[in-house]
Design an enzyme around this catalytic site. Structure first.
Site, PDB file in Angstrom:
ATOM      1  N   GLU A   1      39.032  38.121  31.562  1.00  0.00           N
ATOM      2  CA  GLU A   1      39.103  36.578  31.440  1.00  0.00           C
ATOM      3  C   GLU A   1      40.302  35.997  30.899  1.00  0.00           C
ATOM      4  OE1 GLU A   1      35.607  36.453  28.903  1.00  0.00           O
ATOM      5  OE2 GLU A   1      34.061  36.768  30.361  1.00  0.00           O
TER       6      GLU A   1
ATOM      7  N   GLU B   1      34.570  42.804  40.286  1.00  0.00           N
ATOM      8  CA  GLU B   1      34.841  42.940  41.787  1.00  0.00           C
ATOM      9  C   GLU B   1      36.033  42.699  42.294  1.00  0.00           C
ATOM     10  OE1 GLU B   1      32.479  41.521  40.269  1.00  0.00           O
ATOM     11  OE2 GLU B   1      30.263  42.010  41.155  1.00  0.00           O
TER      12      GLU B   1
ATOM     13  N   CYS C   1      32.272  36.956  44.929  1.00  0.00           N
ATOM     14  CA  CYS C   1      32.546  38.486  45.041  1.00  0.00           C
ATOM     15  C   CYS C   1      31.844  38.863  46.222  1.00  0.00           C
ATOM     16  CB  CYS C   1      32.088  39.208  43.790  1.00  0.00           C
ATOM     17  SG  CYS C   1      33.118  38.789  42.353  1.00  0.00           S
TER      18      CYS C   1
HETATM   19  N1  THU Z   1      31.354  38.591  36.152  1.00  0.00           N
HETATM   20  C1  THU Z   1      31.735  39.597  37.066  1.00  0.00           C
HETATM   21  O1  THU Z   1      32.727  40.480  36.654  1.00  0.00           O
HETATM   22  N2  THU Z   1      31.178  39.899  37.978  1.00  0.00           N
HETATM   23  C2  THU Z   1      30.168  39.329  38.675  1.00  0.00           C
HETATM   24  O2  THU Z   1      29.870  39.474  39.879  1.00  0.00           O
HETATM   25  C3  THU Z   1      29.487  38.124  37.719  1.00  0.00           C
HETATM   26  C4  THU Z   1      30.244  37.739  36.641  1.00  0.00           C
HETATM   27  C5  THU Z   1      31.849  38.291  35.074  1.00  0.00           C
HETATM   28  C6  THU Z   1      32.709  36.995  35.148  1.00  0.00           C
HETATM   29  C7  THU Z   1      32.901  36.828  33.577  1.00  0.00           C
HETATM   30  O3  THU Z   1      34.055  37.506  33.145  1.00  0.00           O
HETATM   31  C8  THU Z   1      31.770  37.250  32.976  1.00  0.00           C
HETATM   32  O4  THU Z   1      30.862  38.098  33.925  1.00  0.00           O
HETATM   33  C9  THU Z   1      30.542  35.953  32.480  1.00  0.00           C
HETATM   34  O5  THU Z   1      30.238  35.199  33.607  1.00  0.00           O
END
Ligand code: THU
Length: 134
Positions: free
Chosen positions: A50, A61, A95
């Site tokens: 993040e 992903e 993704c």
């Molecule tokens: N997130 C992912 O890493 N992959 C997904 O397919 C759904 C969401 C992450 C993004 C963010 O850092 C956190 O989950 C909350 O949305």
């Protein structure tokens, strides 16, 4: 194309859970790990990263796709995504498009306990055929 029974789902899930421990998610506190089986047999991983500018965060992903190319390329055959508790995570819309590019419509995804193809998760996805139509 692989059938679901040929995929080492337990190994993928274990790798995805391990990847969650390397997630950088101080804003959502939702730690995500993704693991993929490549067509040459290797298992690769990614975790979410993040940013204080929230919209710039990278999904697990995204890291997985980067790892695919950084470690030699190939095609994704199967993908598992989980949260820090080990619970399945279904890939977000963006993704799904990334997985379509790197694994094609037949790539298998176990995102929420049900194994589905990318084509099922992203019907009518934008692919190179559509680019050619332009
Ligand atoms: N997130 C992912 O890493 N992959 C997904 O397919 C759904 C969401 C992450 C993004 C963010 O850092 C956190 O989950 C909350 O949305």
């Amino acid at each position: 194309m692989s059938t679901p029974s040929e995929i080492p789902w337990d190994d993928l899930r274990a790798a995805a859970v391990e990847a969650t421990t390397r997630a950088y998610a101080p804003y959502s506190n939702f730690h995500v790990g993704a693991a993929g089986l490549v067509d040459d047999g290797r298992i690769i991983t990614g975790c979410n990263v993040e940013n204080v500018s929230y919209g710039l965060g990278l999904c697990a992903e995204c890291g997985l796709v980067s790892a695919l190319h950084a470690t030699g390329g190939g095609r994704l055959v199967a993908v598992v995504t989980v949260s820090g508790s080990g619970a399945p995570v279904v890939p977000c819309g963006r993704c799904r498009q990334l997985l379509l590019e790197q694994g094609g419509p037949e790539c298998l995804v176990d995102g929420d306990g049900t194994i589905r193809t990318v084509a099922e998760l992203l019907p009518g996805g934008f692919d190179t055929d559509r680019l050619a139509e332009g």
